[in-house]
Motif scaffolding. Structure first.
Motif, PDB file in Angstrom:
ATOM      1  N   ASN A   1       0.799  -1.232   0.000  1.00  0.00           N
ATOM      2  CA  ASN A   1       0.000   0.000   0.000  1.00  0.00           C
ATOM      3  C   ASN A   1       0.827   1.276   0.000  1.00  0.00           C
ATOM      4  OD1 ASN A   1       0.735  -1.076   2.583  1.00  0.00           O
ATOM      5  ND2 ASN A   1      -0.468   0.541   3.539  1.00  0.00           N
ATOM      6  N   TYR A   2       1.980   1.246   0.705  1.00  0.00           N
ATOM      7  CA  TYR A   2       2.753   2.455   0.909  1.00  0.00           C
ATOM      8  C   TYR A   2       3.741   2.703  -0.209  1.00  0.00           C
ATOM      9  CZ  TYR A   2       2.144   5.180   5.093  1.00  0.00           C
ATOM     10  OH  TYR A   2       1.688   6.076   6.002  1.00  0.00           O
ATOM     11  N   ASP A   3       3.976   3.973  -0.528  1.00  0.00           N
ATOM     12  CA  ASP A   3       4.993   4.332  -1.505  1.00  0.00           C
ATOM     13  C   ASP A   3       6.064   5.174  -0.818  1.00  0.00           C
ATOM     14  OD1 ASP A   3       2.468   3.755  -2.912  1.00  0.00           O
ATOM     15  OD2 ASP A   3       3.652   4.154  -4.713  1.00  0.00           O
TER      16      ASP A   3
ATOM     17  N   GLY B   1      10.175  10.515   0.947  1.00  0.00           N
ATOM     18  CA  GLY B   1       8.802  10.987   0.820  1.00  0.00           C
ATOM     19  C   GLY B   1       7.866   9.810   1.024  1.00  0.00           C
ATOM     20  N   LEU B   2       6.817  10.015   1.792  1.00  0.00           N
ATOM     21  CA  LEU B   2       5.826   8.956   2.003  1.00  0.00           C
ATOM     22  C   LEU B   2       4.562   9.325   1.266  1.00  0.00           C
ATOM     23  CD1 LEU B   2       6.024   8.507   5.880  1.00  0.00           C
ATOM     24  CD2 LEU B   2       7.382   7.387   4.119  1.00  0.00           C
ATOM     25  N   SER B   3       4.101   8.406   0.437  1.00  0.00           N
ATOM     26  CA  SER B   3       2.808   8.613  -0.202  1.00  0.00           C
ATOM     27  C   SER B   3       2.158   7.245  -0.341  1.00  0.00           C
ATOM     28  CB  SER B   3       2.978   9.327  -1.547  1.00  0.00           C
ATOM     29  OG  SER B   3       1.713   9.685  -2.051  1.00  0.00           O
TER      30      SER B   3
ATOM     31  N   ILE C   1      -2.666   4.433  13.774  1.00  0.00           N
ATOM     32  CA  ILE C   1      -1.411   5.126  14.062  1.00  0.00           C
ATOM     33  C   ILE C   1      -0.237   4.173  13.815  1.00  0.00           C
ATOM     34  CG2 ILE C   1      -0.053   6.247  15.890  1.00  0.00           C
ATOM     35  CD1 ILE C   1      -2.800   6.962  17.186  1.00  0.00           C
ATOM     36  N   HIS C   2       0.816   4.711  13.242  1.00  0.00           N
ATOM     37  CA  HIS C   2       1.995   3.882  12.989  1.00  0.00           C
ATOM     38  C   HIS C   2       3.220   4.773  12.863  1.00  0.00           C
ATOM     39  CE1 HIS C   2       0.352   5.176   9.154  1.00  0.00           C
ATOM     40  NE2 HIS C   2       1.607   5.208   8.735  1.00  0.00           N
ATOM     41  N   ASP C   3       4.397   4.170  12.834  1.00  0.00           N
ATOM     42  CA  ASP C   3       5.647   4.893  12.641  1.00  0.00           C
ATOM     43  C   ASP C   3       6.307   4.400  11.357  1.00  0.00           C
ATOM     44  OD1 ASP C   3       5.314   6.109  15.111  1.00  0.00           O
ATOM     45  OD2 ASP C   3       6.799   4.859  16.149  1.00  0.00           O
ATOM     46  N   HIS C   4       7.210   5.232  10.849  1.00  0.00           N
ATOM     47  CA  HIS C   4       8.085   4.806   9.747  1.00  0.00           C
ATOM     48  C   HIS C   4       9.506   5.173  10.138  1.00  0.00           C
ATOM     49  CE1 HIS C   4       4.753   4.712   6.702  1.00  0.00           C
ATOM     50  NE2 HIS C   4       4.265   5.654   7.476  1.00  0.00           N
ATOM     51  N   TYR C   5      10.400   4.229  10.037  1.00  0.00           N
ATOM     52  CA  TYR C   5      11.828   4.511  10.255  1.00  0.00           C
ATOM     53  C   TYR C   5      12.600   4.017   9.046  1.00  0.00           C
ATOM     54  CZ  TYR C   5      10.156   5.347  14.858  1.00  0.00           C
ATOM     55  OH  TYR C   5       9.441   5.857  15.903  1.00  0.00           O
TER      56      TYR C   5
ATOM     57  N   HIS D   1       6.289   9.764  13.082  1.00  0.00           N
ATOM     58  CA  HIS D   1       5.085   9.255  13.730  1.00  0.00           C
ATOM     59  C   HIS D   1       3.936   9.640  12.813  1.00  0.00           C
ATOM     60  CE1 HIS D   1       7.197   8.338  17.386  1.00  0.00           C
ATOM     61  NE2 HIS D   1       7.512   9.581  17.610  1.00  0.00           N
ATOM     62  N   HIS D   2       3.081   8.707  12.534  1.00  0.00           N
ATOM     63  CA  HIS D   2       1.993   9.036  11.605  1.00  0.00           C
ATOM     64  C   HIS D   2       0.637   8.796  12.256  1.00  0.00           C
ATOM     65  CE1 HIS D   2       0.460   8.719   7.176  1.00  0.00           C
ATOM     66  NE2 HIS D   2      -0.245   9.555   7.894  1.00  0.00           N
ATOM     67  N   VAL D   3       0.027   9.876  12.709  1.00  0.00           N
ATOM     68  CA  VAL D   3      -1.352   9.824  13.181  1.00  0.00           C
ATOM     69  C   VAL D   3      -2.191  10.274  11.986  1.00  0.00           C
ATOM     70  CG1 VAL D   3      -3.007  10.697  14.867  1.00  0.00           C
ATOM     71  CG2 VAL D   3      -0.597  10.467  15.495  1.00  0.00           C
TER      72      VAL D   3
HETATM   73 CU    CU Z   1       2.377   6.447   7.424  1.00  0.00          CU
END
Ligand code: CU
Ligand code: NAG
Ligand code: NAG
Ligand code: NAG
Ligand code: NAG
Length: 732
Positions: A462-464, A482-484, A519-523, A681-683
């Motif tokens: 799902n994530y780009d 970049g997150l999309s 809610i999730h994180d990206h590292y 952090h992605h809320v």
């Molecule tokens: Cu995210």
């Protein structure tokens, strides 16, 4: 992700291209007249004289592999770090076919087949024109459920090393692994009945192969497991917004068997998916939005200023080796910058790449707790890098590079247009000064900022992730993520916040009726083997400290000073960023000083970032212990490149950067590797639905006393005769 999805992506991007083309040819003439440019759109170089038509022989670029249709059959390696060629992949297959390990087993997969890079000293000594160093290949194979690593020496046509892996975990999944598990749930009548009971047609089913993490339960022992969760694609390509919530099928990846099925979502409806389709072709356009922005592109009347010769990229004062990698995505090697004072090419980075990712979701319930992905080691960040869309992913002046990877049986395949390279001019200023009227000096000096960008976009389900390496003429390198793409969402019975008794236990944000963005994180952890003017470097923490004046000393009560501390061992360089105890982080060559006696160096400049707050004893965090600090420094060690370990799938955290760094080896005046983690952090918010506008974060590697002075002082500004000024006329 699977072949069908990949096909769908290809068809999609091709479709999008067509739509845009058609739109262009059907532009209403009034549109062109009304907002025509001063420069005639149909004549003169404003129409894009692209690089291949350059009439200026001096600037004529030499793209040796510019033909996109090239099949790569005739590729030959020309640099010790060049990736494997088709011919070499085929040689590996031939050599392995006769090896006892594979001869006696018909159940094996080759999970990774990449160049085994020659020893660093040899690569550093190698010069263009010299014979290539012996080509060796590093293979990770799974044979009867056991991971083996092998070195194949192509010059001797034999396997020289073979080891059974001592650490826990399995190699990166192959595309075939990911594809083949998706049909497994359908072998179960119970699964079929459940799907139908949830009101979903089996023909509308879209499923995802979700890495199961590792939680230390008996069921996880001695087998590769994966969890399959499914969605309904009825009425939308954005099936992610129609989860069949709570239904998880645990699958044995090798036996292709259902281990168990859990369903905790029988009462949760599948969201209707209305208006979730993000394709341009299905948007109901109201005219307004359509032409808010006129078509735009960057023009280079004399062609581009960079060249790509095999895998060597040269631009302005930079030169580096660039290669696609199935696991890391982009690998930048031997990045050197020209010193404008001495004309000498000076080493900055020996090797830089995205080593690992960690994406934990913050919902401890059955269908969600395990979602703690490590996208490079589990899925292959490069394997998931889809072809870039030439009109929209990268500007028109971009050059494209293909990836060449091995499939599960070792046969090579092309990942077309995986990386693009382009010069970027965002209208920014490299430096400027204007004298104000009080001095009565009429001076205005400005230099436009042009950069070179190397880009990849990986779509991990799902994530780009858009990965950029941006080189500046002033010596700075900016690494940007970049997150999309599309959120991984959770189905719910709620349709409005007024039905929610306690918002905290939503584990996220209500984004639409029956949809929660969890809610999730990206590292994203970067490996940065810095070689500032040579391999032996030191890491210095320059701590910014408050100093108080003594009474009567000064009208000021306090000021700041910079306190330099050299990191002696690894633990001195395990760093957590702190706003109220700030530091600069320098990598210097202690033996090389500027004219004035400062050690030459580069500093790591963190940008906006986030730190993992999970408990260190949380199994997920243990596996991803490389996110326990934002900065680490380790002594160079060829077998310590993957921050989560070589074998990440179902790993237990016994081969992470944390484990290596805890050995606390000396790092002063040694060949050192700098590690930096970009975090988010992605809320989720409603704007992230049904597809997310790009969010980015970056860090810089910036020269610090590396040059004697501003390296772009003598840079040329733009002059009138270089560029006609194109500007929009007043609207009629
Ligand atoms: Cu995210
Ligand atoms: C391969 O084997 C040789 C000889 O035993 C050894 O010197 C070398 O370090 C090994 N290489 C790897 C990558 O294990
Ligand atoms: C489940 O449904 C699929 C798709 O209709 C079908 O191919 C499969 O045979 C079914 N499985 C069972 C066990 O009935
Ligand atoms: C399932 O598919 C059949 C045939 O395509 C169609 O008639 C039916 O309406 C569909 N049912 C649902 C719930 O979508
Ligand atoms: C190099 O890394 C490997 C894997 O972590 C480790 O076993 C070995 O001891 C390291 N060598 C040195 C000199 O640190």
């Amino acid at each position: 992700m699977d072949a069908r999805n990949m096909l769908r992506f290809l068809v999609l991007s091709f479709g999008l291209t067509l739509v845009l083309l058609l739109t262009w040819f059907h532009l209403p003439t009034s549109f062109l007249n009304k907002e025509a440019l001063d420069c005639n759109v149909y004549s003169g170089w404003c129409t894009s004289k692209n690089r291949f038509q350059s009439s200026n022989p001096i600037n004529k670029p030499t793209f040796s592999t510019h033909n996109r249709k090239q099949r790569h059959e005739s590729d030959v390696p020309r640099h010790p770090l060049d990736p494997l060629t088709i011919q070499e992949f085929n040689e590996v297959r031939t050599i392995l076919a006769t090896h006892p390990l594979f001869k006696s087993s018909n159940s094996y997969t080759l999970n990774s087949v990449v160049l085994d890079e020659p020893e660093k000293e040899l690569v550093l000594k190698w010069r263009k024109g010299q014979p290539l160093l012996p080509r060796k290949v590093s293979v990770v194979a799974l044979v009867k459920g056991i991971a083996h690593t092998l070195i194949v020496d192509l010059s001797r046509s034999q396997v020289t090393n073979e080891t059974r892996s001592p650490s826990s975990g399995y190699p990166t999944m192959t595309i075939k692994d990911m594809q083949s598990v998706l049909d497994v749930p359908l072998k179960s009548g119970e699964f079929n009945r459940t799907i139908i009971k949830r009101g979903v047609n089996l023909s509308d089913l879209s499923c995802l192969p979700l890495a199961a993490g590792w939680y230390g339960t008996p069921v996880e022992e001695n087998r590769r497991l994966i969890k399959v969760q499914c969605y309904s694609s009825k009425g939308t390509v954005n099936f992610y917004m129609k989860p069949i919530e709570g239904l998880t099928v645990l699958v044995d990846m090798d036996k292709k068997e259902v281990v168990s099925i859990t369903d905790n979502g029988v009462n949760i409806p599948v969201a209707n998916g209305i208006d979730t389709d993000y394709r341009y072709s299905v948007q109901k356009l109201n005219g307004e939005m359509n032409y808010l922005i006129n078509p735009i592109s960057l023009e280079q009347p004399k062609g581009p200023s960079f060249t790509v010769d095999g895998h060597i990229v040269k631009w302005a004062n930079w030169e580096f080796h660039l290669k696609p990698d199935p696991r890391a995505g982009i690998i930048i090697s031997q990045a050197k910058v020209r010193d404008t004072d001495t004309s000498e090419m000076r080493n900055v980075i020996y090797k830089g790449f995205t080593s690992e990712l960690f994406v934990p979701y913050m919902d401890p319930t059955d269908a969600w707790y395990f979602k703690t992905y490590m996208d490079a080691g589990e899925y292959g960040f490069g394997l998931q890098a889809m072809p870039l869309d030439p009109l929209n992913d990268c500007p028109r002046n971009a050059y494209y590079m293909d990836g060449l990877f091995a499939s599960a049986d070792g046969t090579p395949f092309v990942q077309p247009n995986m990386i693009c390279i382009f010069e970027s001019y965002a209208g920014d200023i490299a430096w400027r000064h204007a004298e104000c009227p009080i001095t009565d000096m009429k001076v205005t000096e400005v230099r436009p900022k042009v950069t070179l960008v190397v880009r990849m976009a990986a779509a991990v389900a799902n994530y780009d992730y858009i990965i950029d390496w941006e080189f500046q003429t002033d010596g700075l390198i900016r690494s940007k993520v970049g997150l999309s793409g599309i959120l991984m969402v959770k189905g719910t019975t709620y349709e409005n916040m007024n039905q929610v008794p306690d918002q905290e236990y939503l584990y996220g944000t209500l984004l639409s009726e029956n949809i929660i963005g969890v809610i999730h994180d990206h590292y994203i952890t970067y490996y940065l083997d810095m070689d500032i003017d040579g391999s032996d470097n030191s890491f210095i923490k320059v701590n910014i400290k408050k100093e108080e004046t003594s009474p009567g000393e000064s009208p000021r009560k306090s000021y700041l000073k910079a306190v330099r501390k050299v990191a002696k061992t690894e633990k001195d360089a395990q760093i957590k960023l702190q706003l109220y105890d700030p530091s600069e982080f320098h990598v210097v060559n202690p033996l090389k000083k500027t004219r004035l006696g400062n050690p030459v160096g580069y500093k790591l400049v963190p940008g906006a970032t986030a730190a993992s707050l999970l408990d260190h004893e949380d199994k997920a965090q243990k596996r991803a212990a490389f996110t326990n600090n934002q900065i680490w420094v380790t002594p160079y060690n060829k077998s310590e490149q993957w921050a989560g370990g070589l074998l990440v799938y179902q790993s237990r955290g016994d081969d992470t950067l944390q484990v290596w760094s805890n050995r606390d080896r000396p790092i002063e005046n040694k060949d050192i590797v700098l590690w930096y983690t970009v975090g988010f952090h992605h809320v989720p918010s409603q704007e992230d639905y049904p597809i997310m506008p790009t969010v980015s974060a970056s860090f810089d590697l910036k020269p610090v006393n590396f040059f004697e002075r501003n390296p772009i002082l003598r840079m040329r500004p733009n002059f009138q005769e270089d560029l006609p000024v194109c500007k929009a006329q007043d609207s009629a």
